[in-house]
Write an enzyme that holds these catalytic residues in place. Sequence first.
Site, PDB file in Angstrom:
ATOM      1  N   HIS A   1      -3.624  -4.086   2.687  1.00 24.68           N
ATOM      2  CA  HIS A   1      -4.228  -3.188   3.812  1.00 24.68           C
ATOM      3  C   HIS A   1      -4.154  -3.245   5.229  1.00 24.68           C
ATOM      4  O   HIS A   1      -4.455  -1.856   5.398  1.00 24.68           O
ATOM      5  CB  HIS A   1      -5.490  -4.141   3.956  1.00 24.68           C
ATOM      6  CG  HIS A   1      -7.051  -3.555   4.649  1.00 24.68           C
ATOM      7  ND1 HIS A   1      -7.029  -2.275   4.305  1.00 24.68           N
ATOM      8  CD2 HIS A   1      -7.195  -3.991   5.972  1.00 24.68           C
ATOM      9  CE1 HIS A   1      -8.369  -2.247   5.161  1.00 24.68           C
ATOM     10  NE2 HIS A   1      -8.038  -3.174   6.306  1.00 24.68           N
TER      11      HIS A   1
ATOM     12  N   ASN B   1     -10.460  -0.759  -0.163  1.00 25.97           N
ATOM     13  CA  ASN B   1     -11.919  -0.740   0.452  1.00 25.97           C
ATOM     14  C   ASN B   1     -11.573   1.179   0.179  1.00 25.97           C
ATOM     15  O   ASN B   1     -12.951   1.974   0.600  1.00 25.97           O
ATOM     16  CB  ASN B   1     -11.534  -0.918   2.181  1.00 25.97           C
ATOM     17  CG  ASN B   1     -10.444  -0.266   2.753  1.00 25.97           C
ATOM     18  OD1 ASN B   1      -9.577  -0.705   2.369  1.00 25.97           O
ATOM     19  ND2 ASN B   1     -10.597   0.507   3.852  1.00 25.97           N
ATOM     20  N   HIS B   2     -10.916   1.756  -0.083  1.00 29.71           N
ATOM     21  CA  HIS B   2     -10.675   3.451  -0.038  1.00 29.71           C
ATOM     22  C   HIS B   2     -10.762   3.553  -1.582  1.00 29.71           C
ATOM     23  O   HIS B   2     -10.567   4.858  -2.069  1.00 29.71           O
ATOM     24  CB  HIS B   2      -9.583   3.802   0.724  1.00 29.71           C
ATOM     25  CG  HIS B   2      -9.814   3.135   2.339  1.00 29.71           C
ATOM     26  ND1 HIS B   2     -10.116   4.605   2.951  1.00 29.71           N
ATOM     27  CD2 HIS B   2      -8.455   2.983   2.784  1.00 29.71           C
ATOM     28  CE1 HIS B   2     -10.296   4.627   4.276  1.00 29.71           C
ATOM     29  NE2 HIS B   2      -8.820   3.586   4.176  1.00 29.71           N
TER      30      HIS B   2
ATOM     31  N   HIS C   1      -0.801  -2.916   6.042  1.00 31.32           N
ATOM     32  CA  HIS C   1       0.509  -2.052   6.667  1.00 31.32           C
ATOM     33  C   HIS C   1       1.310  -2.539   7.026  1.00 31.32           C
ATOM     34  O   HIS C   1       2.134  -1.872   7.997  1.00 31.32           O
ATOM     35  CB  HIS C   1      -0.069  -0.441   6.596  1.00 31.32           C
ATOM     36  CG  HIS C   1      -1.352   0.122   5.740  1.00 31.32           C
ATOM     37  ND1 HIS C   1      -1.137   2.083   6.301  1.00 31.32           N
ATOM     38  CD2 HIS C   1      -2.128  -0.666   4.968  1.00 31.32           C
ATOM     39  CE1 HIS C   1      -2.295   1.682   4.963  1.00 31.32           C
ATOM     40  NE2 HIS C   1      -3.028   1.071   4.230  1.00 31.32           N
TER      41      HIS C   1
ATOM     42  N   HIS D   1      -7.102  -7.499  -0.594  1.00 33.38           N
ATOM     43  CA  HIS D   1      -7.344  -6.931   0.415  1.00 33.38           C
ATOM     44  C   HIS D   1      -8.179  -6.803   1.421  1.00 33.38           C
ATOM     45  O   HIS D   1      -9.144  -6.683   1.660  1.00 33.38           O
ATOM     46  CB  HIS D   1      -7.324  -5.699  -0.626  1.00 33.38           C
ATOM     47  CG  HIS D   1      -6.907  -4.039   0.068  1.00 33.38           C
ATOM     48  ND1 HIS D   1      -5.945  -3.591   0.090  1.00 33.38           N
ATOM     49  CD2 HIS D   1      -7.655  -3.848   1.012  1.00 33.38           C
ATOM     50  CE1 HIS D   1      -6.157  -2.385   0.875  1.00 33.38           C
ATOM     51  NE2 HIS D   1      -7.325  -2.425   1.060  1.00 33.38           N
TER      52      HIS D   1
ATOM     53  N   ASP E   1       0.854  -1.708   0.344  1.00 29.55           N
ATOM     54  CA  ASP E   1       0.051   0.276   0.017  1.00 29.55           C
ATOM     55  C   ASP E   1       0.799   1.317  -0.217  1.00 29.55           C
ATOM     56  O   ASP E   1       1.480   1.659   0.770  1.00 29.55           O
ATOM     57  CB  ASP E   1      -0.950   0.242   1.003  1.00 29.55           C
ATOM     58  CG  ASP E   1      -1.557  -0.541   1.555  1.00 29.55           C
ATOM     59  OD1 ASP E   1      -1.584  -2.154   0.890  1.00 29.55           O
ATOM     60  OD2 ASP E   1      -2.608  -0.920   1.658  1.00 29.55           O
TER      61      ASP E   1
ATOM     62  N   GLU F   1      -4.560   2.650  -3.325  1.00 36.66           N
ATOM     63  CA  GLU F   1      -5.807   3.068  -2.692  1.00 36.66           C
ATOM     64  C   GLU F   1      -5.303   4.220  -1.568  1.00 36.66           C
ATOM     65  O   GLU F   1      -6.605   4.880  -1.620  1.00 36.66           O
ATOM     66  CB  GLU F   1      -6.565   1.851  -2.153  1.00 36.66           C
ATOM     67  CG  GLU F   1      -5.778   1.674  -0.370  1.00 36.66           C
ATOM     68  CD  GLU F   1      -6.975   0.999  -0.112  1.00 36.66           C
ATOM     69  OE1 GLU F   1      -8.072   1.154  -0.246  1.00 36.66           O
ATOM     70  OE2 GLU F   1      -7.273   0.510   1.041  1.00 36.66           O
ATOM     71  N   ASN F   2      -4.333   3.929  -1.158  1.00 35.91           N
ATOM     72  CA  ASN F   2      -4.056   5.236  -0.588  1.00 35.91           C
ATOM     73  C   ASN F   2      -2.722   6.672  -1.006  1.00 35.91           C
ATOM     74  O   ASN F   2      -2.508   6.787   0.080  1.00 35.91           O
ATOM     75  CB  ASN F   2      -3.130   4.870   1.043  1.00 35.91           C
ATOM     76  CG  ASN F   2      -4.170   3.531   2.133  1.00 35.91           C
ATOM     77  OD1 ASN F   2      -5.301   4.499   1.832  1.00 35.91           O
ATOM     78  ND2 ASN F   2      -3.600   2.449   2.027  1.00 35.91           N
TER      79      ASN F   2
END
Length: 260
Positions: free
Chosen positions: A175, A67-68, A177, A150, A8, A39-40
């Site tokens: 996910h 999810n983001h 991290h 994820h 991520d 996604e981040n």
Amino acid sequence: MKVLFIGDIFGNPGRKAAKEMIQKLKRERQIDFCIANGENAAGGSGITYVVAQELYKSGIDAITLGNHTWSKKEITNFIDSDNNIVRPANYPSELPGKGSTIISGEKGKIGILNLMGRVYMDSIDCPFKAAERELEYLKSNCKIVVVDMHAEATSEKCALAWYLDGRVSCVLGTHTHVQTADERILPFGTAFISDVGMTGPYDGIIGVNREIVIQKFLTHMPVRFEVAHGTVQFNAVYLEIDEKTGKTMNIERINQILDM
């Protein structure tokens, strides 16, 4: 085939670290494909068109999400037209974007599948059934398939890896991290790791300014998360995959601390 999968990417610090390390690793290991969870990547939550283009220019060939995915509303303007970006395949089918894709390079083709867990996560469709649906197409067009799972629960990631053993080249968890030390190759040639980790601020709390997170735990009041500053970490896995069989022969964790 040599594949680099980056954990991520978190905010601007993560993007800078990824750019620096990708060029270094491509020189040292002759990487054929570079994939990253993004996604981040935009401010610690979601992705924008400008940020996606920055990642591609850094040497990333494909981007997975999670999810983001929908945190930045503008993603709906470009996710359908970008063949190199995938969101979880078990999101409802009427949503924009796609859950899998096939990209090509000098060494051939590679399939990429993005799934999201349901344990302690949003209530969405079954990732196992979504994998079956997507693999029908992917496996008829390429030997190598990389899966980004994820998910929050280690057990769900591990179960998916065993379920797909021998049918995909790897199942790589994202996910949480935090890079895990359980990388292995399952009996039928599928590589697995519970979580690849995060590329972003090392001195924050999973990428976020630690003072803000501590205050949230102390007060239980809502806070606005901010990307942490300072030392940066780069988390990834390096894979060597047999182009003829799609089986992984080697998986290696990469964990580098950078002063940027």
